[in-house]
Design a protein around this motif. Structure first.
Motif, short mmCIF file in Angstrom:
data_model
loop_
_atom_site.label_atom_id
_atom_site.label_comp_id
_atom_site.label_asym_id
_atom_site.label_seq_id
_atom_site.Cartn_x
_atom_site.Cartn_y
_atom_site.Cartn_z
N GLN A 79 -3.62 -9.11 17.66
CA GLN A 79 -2.95 -8.96 16.36
C GLN A 79 -2.57 -7.51 16.05
OE1 GLN A 79 -6.11 -10.43 13.90
NE2 GLN A 79 -5.66 -12.58 14.30
N LEU A 80 -3.07 -6.58 16.86
CA LEU A 80 -2.96 -5.17 16.51
C LEU A 80 -1.52 -4.67 16.50
CD1 LEU A 80 -4.26 -2.44 15.84
CD2 LEU A 80 -4.51 -2.06 18.31
N GLU A 81 -0.75 -5.00 17.52
CA GLU A 81 0.60 -4.46 17.63
C GLU A 81 1.44 -4.78 16.40
OE1 GLU A 81 4.23 -4.24 20.91
OE2 GLU A 81 2.67 -5.78 21.11
N GLU A 82 1.39 -6.01 15.93
CA GLU A 82 2.17 -6.41 14.76
C GLU A 82 1.67 -5.70 13.51
OE1 GLU A 82 4.96 -8.09 12.31
OE2 GLU A 82 4.91 -8.01 14.50
N MET A 83 0.36 -5.56 13.38
CA MET A 83 -0.19 -4.88 12.20
C MET A 83 0.22 -3.41 12.17
SD MET A 83 -1.91 -4.89 9.40
CE MET A 83 -3.34 -5.93 9.04
N LEU A 84 0.17 -2.74 13.31
CA LEU A 84 0.57 -1.33 13.35
C LEU A 84 2.05 -1.17 12.98
CD1 LEU A 84 -1.32 -0.07 16.53
CD2 LEU A 84 -1.88 0.42 14.15
N LYS A 85 2.89 -2.09 13.42
CA LYS A 85 4.30 -2.04 13.05
C LYS A 85 4.46 -2.15 11.53
CE LYS A 85 6.25 -4.01 17.30
NZ LYS A 85 6.94 -5.20 17.88
N ARG A 86 3.68 -3.03 10.92
CA ARG A 86 3.80 -3.22 9.47
C ARG A 86 3.24 -2.04 8.69
NH1 ARG A 86 2.14 -9.35 7.88
NH2 ARG A 86 2.51 -8.43 5.80
N CYS A 87 2.35 -1.27 9.32
CA CYS A 87 1.76 -0.10 8.64
C CYS A 87 2.44 1.21 9.02
CB CYS A 87 0.28 0.00 8.99
SG CYS A 87 -0.77 -1.32 8.33
N ALA A 88 3.40 1.17 9.93
CA ALA A 88 3.97 2.40 10.50
C ALA A 88 4.51 3.36 9.45
CB ALA A 88 5.07 2.04 11.51
N HIS A 89 5.06 2.83 8.38
CA HIS A 89 5.65 3.69 7.35
C HIS A 89 4.59 4.49 6.59
CE1 HIS A 89 4.44 0.06 5.20
NE2 HIS A 89 4.50 0.74 4.08
N LEU A 90 3.33 4.15 6.77
CA LEU A 90 2.24 4.80 6.05
C LEU A 90 1.61 5.96 6.84
CD1 LEU A 90 0.50 1.52 4.86
CD2 LEU A 90 1.76 3.11 3.40
N PHE A 91 1.89 6.03 8.15
CA PHE A 91 1.23 7.01 9.01
C PHE A 91 1.88 8.38 8.87
CE2 PHE A 91 0.44 3.13 11.90
CZ PHE A 91 -0.67 2.77 11.16
N LYS A 92 1.04 9.41 8.75
CA LYS A 92 1.51 10.79 8.58
C LYS A 92 0.81 11.70 9.58
CE LYS A 92 2.54 10.15 3.65
NZ LYS A 92 2.27 8.70 3.64
N TYR B 153 0.82 -1.21 0.00
CA TYR B 153 0.00 0.00 0.00
C TYR B 153 0.85 1.26 0.00
CZ TYR B 153 -4.02 2.97 1.09
OH TYR B 153 -5.02 3.92 1.06
N ASP B 154 0.41 2.27 -0.78
CA ASP B 154 1.10 3.55 -0.78
C ASP B 154 0.11 4.71 -0.73
OD1 ASP B 154 -0.01 3.48 -3.30
OD2 ASP B 154 1.86 3.78 -4.40
N GLY B 155 -1.11 4.45 -0.24
CA GLY B 155 -2.13 5.49 -0.18
C GLY B 155 -1.90 6.46 0.97
N ASP B 156 -2.65 7.55 0.94
CA ASP B 156 -2.53 8.60 1.95
C ASP B 156 -3.93 9.03 2.39
OD1 ASP B 156 -1.77 10.67 3.59
OD2 ASP B 156 -1.16 12.02 1.96
N PRO B 157 -4.59 8.22 3.23
CA PRO B 157 -5.96 8.53 3.63
C PRO B 157 -6.03 9.67 4.65
CG PRO B 157 -5.18 6.65 4.85
CD PRO B 157 -4.09 6.97 3.86
N ASP B 158 -7.21 10.26 4.75
CA ASP B 158 -7.46 11.23 5.82
C ASP B 158 -7.69 10.52 7.14
OD1 ASP B 158 -7.67 13.66 4.07
OD2 ASP B 158 -9.34 12.50 3.24
N VAL B 159 -8.36 9.34 7.06
CA VAL B 159 -8.76 8.61 8.25
C VAL B 159 -8.39 7.14 8.11
CG1 VAL B 159 -10.69 7.97 9.76
CG2 VAL B 159 -10.74 10.16 8.53
N TRP B 160 -7.73 6.61 9.14
CA TRP B 160 -7.51 5.18 9.25
C TRP B 160 -8.62 4.61 10.13
CZ3 TRP B 160 -3.71 2.90 6.46
CH2 TRP B 160 -2.66 3.71 5.99
#
Length: 320
Positions: free
Chosen positions: A83-96, A68-75
């Motif tokens: 499962q959340l902690e691991e998922m957030l780590k994998r998505c961390a590069h997407l958060f702005k 994924y390389d999108g830039d949403p307003d809302v997650w």
């Protein structure tokens, strides 16, 4: 508004698909369960039913975190607590920094994890009294007629913002029946107490919500758990958005009228051999009690009871 749903499970699909169908919002989905991803891509979308009927294929945009390389307003975050902690780590590069996060997950524990990536003024919580079942990879069932269910939402800071109003407006259009609260912890705890009754007891005894409430002693059992939870919360200085009587009536109405044929998500997890979230529900209520010199004996017992039910289920089905 652009939304990206982290966790394309039952509730993530419900929120995302309803936003996709009923608003002008752009919606993407992120997931990591490979059989689910493969099936959705193979069939060109997700099969969606409502109350086991009118099954139809709905195309969705689904990615892994790494794709994924999108830039949403809302997650919009709907994961199992474990499962959340691991998922957030994998998505961390997407958060702005301009993005916000909304989550209406069951239990308590997720906001501390989300706060590692988003400041408190960019976190919004919610509670959802609506039933949804993921039948299997690429196949979801929305329980209840269109517009069924209710939800509350609140900023972690308890302050209503323009972005919350915009999310609220989209949730309204999506027939999610939102209501804005001004008490973040009290709102979240009301749903935790609800789940500590219905999810836990239905899971232990492997029954639907309607079967539970049909038992003549169900309201007494519910009130015992509600009173214990409220006593603990009062000692902790937490004021819930419902009174004790209102909480009992919510349990009764949703079980008897709203979703009588529904097996709660905790049971769905157990029946599929997955760990349940009881530690984040009854276990969390018991933790509040212990931290405030009050023993929630019934919640302590039921936390063990569900873990024993998990083990018993495995014993009974290990050769199935």
């Amino acid at each position: 508004m652009r939304y990206t749903v982290i966790g394309a499970g039952a509730m993530g699909l419900r929120y995302g698909i309803l936003l996709q169908e009923h608003t002008d919002a752009h919606v993407d989905f992120i997931d990591t369960w490979q059989p689910h991803i493969d099936k959705i891509r193979e069939q060109g979308g997700v099969y969606v039913s409502r109350d086991h009927e009118n099954r139809r294929l709905i195309p969705i945009n689904l990615y892994t975190p790494e794709e994924y390389d999108g830039d949403p307003d809302v997650w919009i975050i709907f994961m199992k607590q474990m499962q959340l902690e691991e998922m957030l780590k994998r998505c961390a590069h997407l958060f702005k920094n301009h993005q916000v996060a909304f989550s209406a997950m069951n239990g308590w524990g997720h906001f501390e994890k989300i706060a590692q990536y988003f400041s408190e003024d960019r976190i919004y919580g919610g509670t959802a009294l609506v039933a949804t079942v993921l039948n299997g990879p690429g196949d979801v069932d929305f329980i209840g007629k269109s517009g069924a269910g209710t939800m509350h939402m609140c900023a972690m800071t308890n302050k209503v913002t323009d972005i919350e109003q915009a999310i609220f407006a989209d949730f309204q259009k999506a027939n999610l029946n939102p209501e804005i609260s001004d008490d973040f912890k009290g709102m979240c705890m009301a749903k935790i107490v609800f789940n500590s009754v219905v999810n836990t007891l239905c899971t232990m005894y492997q029954i639907t919500m309607g079967q539970f409430i049909s038992y003549p002693g169900a309201r007494d059992m519910a009130m015992q758990l509600i009173n214990e939870a409220y006593d603990a919360c009062e000692r902790a200085g937490i004021k819930l958005i419902n009174t004790r009587a209102e909480e009992l009536e919510s349990v009764d109405y949703v079980s008897r009228t709203g979703n009588p044929l529904h097996y709660p998500s905790m049971y769905q997890d157990m029946s599929r051999g997955r760990k349940t979230e009881v530690d984040y529900i009854n276990g969390y209520i018991a933790k509040i009690g212990r931290e405030n010199d009050y023993v929630c004996r019934t919640h302590e017992f039921l936390t063990h009871g569900v873990h024993l039910a998990e083990l018993a289920f495995q014993y009974h089905h290990q050769n199935a």
